[in-house]
Scaffold this active site. Structure first.
Site, short mmCIF file in Angstrom:
data_model
loop_
_atom_site.label_atom_id
_atom_site.label_comp_id
_atom_site.label_asym_id
_atom_site.label_seq_id
_atom_site.Cartn_x
_atom_site.Cartn_y
_atom_site.Cartn_z
N GLU A 99 45.09 38.37 41.19
CA GLU A 99 43.98 38.49 40.24
C GLU A 99 43.74 39.96 39.87
OE1 GLU A 99 42.20 37.40 38.06
OE2 GLU A 99 40.66 35.99 38.68
N ASP A 103 34.75 38.45 40.40
CA ASP A 103 33.36 38.75 40.07
C ASP A 103 32.47 37.66 40.68
OD1 ASP A 103 31.07 39.80 38.93
OD2 ASP A 103 31.57 39.19 36.88
N LYS A 131 34.26 42.87 42.76
CA LYS A 131 32.86 43.21 42.48
C LYS A 131 31.99 42.32 43.35
CE LYS A 131 32.90 43.31 37.67
NZ LYS A 131 32.28 43.38 36.34
N ARG A 165 43.46 46.15 27.48
CA ARG A 165 44.27 45.71 28.63
C ARG A 165 45.40 46.69 28.93
NH1 ARG A 165 42.87 40.36 29.79
NH2 ARG A 165 42.35 39.03 28.01
P1 IMP Z 1 34.75 35.14 38.05
O1 IMP Z 1 35.09 35.69 39.42
O2 IMP Z 1 35.01 33.68 37.93
O3 IMP Z 1 33.39 35.53 37.60
O4 IMP Z 1 35.71 35.72 36.97
C1 IMP Z 1 36.54 36.76 37.13
C2 IMP Z 1 37.16 37.00 35.78
O5 IMP Z 1 36.18 37.51 34.86
C3 IMP Z 1 38.23 38.05 35.89
O6 IMP Z 1 39.48 37.47 36.13
C4 IMP Z 1 38.15 38.72 34.55
O7 IMP Z 1 38.95 38.05 33.63
C5 IMP Z 1 36.69 38.59 34.14
N1 IMP Z 1 35.93 39.82 34.48
C6 IMP Z 1 35.04 39.98 35.48
N2 IMP Z 1 34.54 41.22 35.50
C7 IMP Z 1 35.15 41.88 34.48
C8 IMP Z 1 35.06 43.24 33.99
O8 IMP Z 1 34.33 44.12 34.50
N3 IMP Z 1 35.83 43.53 32.92
C9 IMP Z 1 36.65 42.63 32.33
N4 IMP Z 1 36.77 41.36 32.76
C10 IMP Z 1 36.02 40.98 33.83
MG MG Z 2 41.12 37.22 35.04
#
Ligand code: IMP
Ligand code: MG
Length: 179
Positions: A99, A103, A131, A165
């Site tokens: 990954e 987040d 994060k 990207r």
């Molecule tokens: P989550 O953990 O399901 O919230 O999603 C993670 C995904 O959200 C990552 O794979 C990214 O595609 C996107 N994402 C989360 N934080 C960021 C950021 O700071 N910048 C760009 N994409 C992010």
């Molecule tokens: Mg992603």
């Protein structure tokens, strides 16, 4: 040209290099005899996964999935839509998900759940960035490159509206770009 949109570099190219090297050493210790499938989550995994797998000196297979998470909905695994599925069986295989950033944890919860349902022997995650403050689903990836604060970052795979990207480092956008 892209650099003028960046307010601050959060992880520079040398740091990325060092982190990818460390992660590859950690993963090699655990997976060298496991013939894992490294599953990249598109599109953000691309630069990291490319650098990372080139440092693994043992047999692996690679696969890709593209999933999109519906943030703000209910918190079931159904919040994540599979845009592109894996094209190989995972039954009895060790899976290492690659990954760009973790987040909320929703994406991983859904993907890990799905791969386990399909009979994967193990499912772990290697992520370039984490994060932890953004977490909604409690989850700690097995291999974490760098933990960052809850800021929106771009570059090295991460996008803002599909752009940036291709930046070779991770940075924070200038607020003017959002407006
Ligand atoms: P989550 O953990 O399901 O919230 O999603 C993670 C995904 O959200 C990552 O794979 C990214 O595609 C996107 N994402 C989360 N934080 C960021 C950021 O700071 N910048 C760009 N994409 C992010
Ligand atoms: Mg992603």
């Amino acid at each position: 040209m892209l650099e003028k949109d960046i307010e601050k570099v959060l992880v520079n190219q040398q740091e990325i290099y060092d982190v990818v090297e460390r992660l590859s050493v950690e993963v090699t210790k655990d997976y060298a005899d496991k013939y894992p499938i490294v599953v990249g989550l598109l599109k953000g995994c691309m630069p990291f996964m490319s650098d990372f797998i080139k440092r693994l000196d043992f047999h692996i297979e690679v696969g890709f999935m593209d999933v999109s998470s519906y943030h703000g909905g209910t918190e079931s695994t159904m919040d994540v839509k599979i845009e592109k599925d894996l094209d190989m069986p995972v039954k009895e295989r060790h899976i290492l998900i690659a990954e760009d950033i973790v987040d909320s944890g929703r994406t991983l919860q859904a993907v890990i759940g799905l791969l386990k349902t399909r009979g994967a022997k193990s499912v772990e995650v290697v992520t370039m960035l984490d994060k932890p403050e953004g977490r909604v689903i409690p989850y700690k990836p097995r291999y974490i490159g760098i933990s960052i604060p809850k800021v929106f970052v771009v570059g090295y795979g991460l996008d803002y509206q599909e752009r940036y990207r291709n930046l070779p480092y991770v940075g924070v956008l200038k607020p003017t770009i959002y407006s």
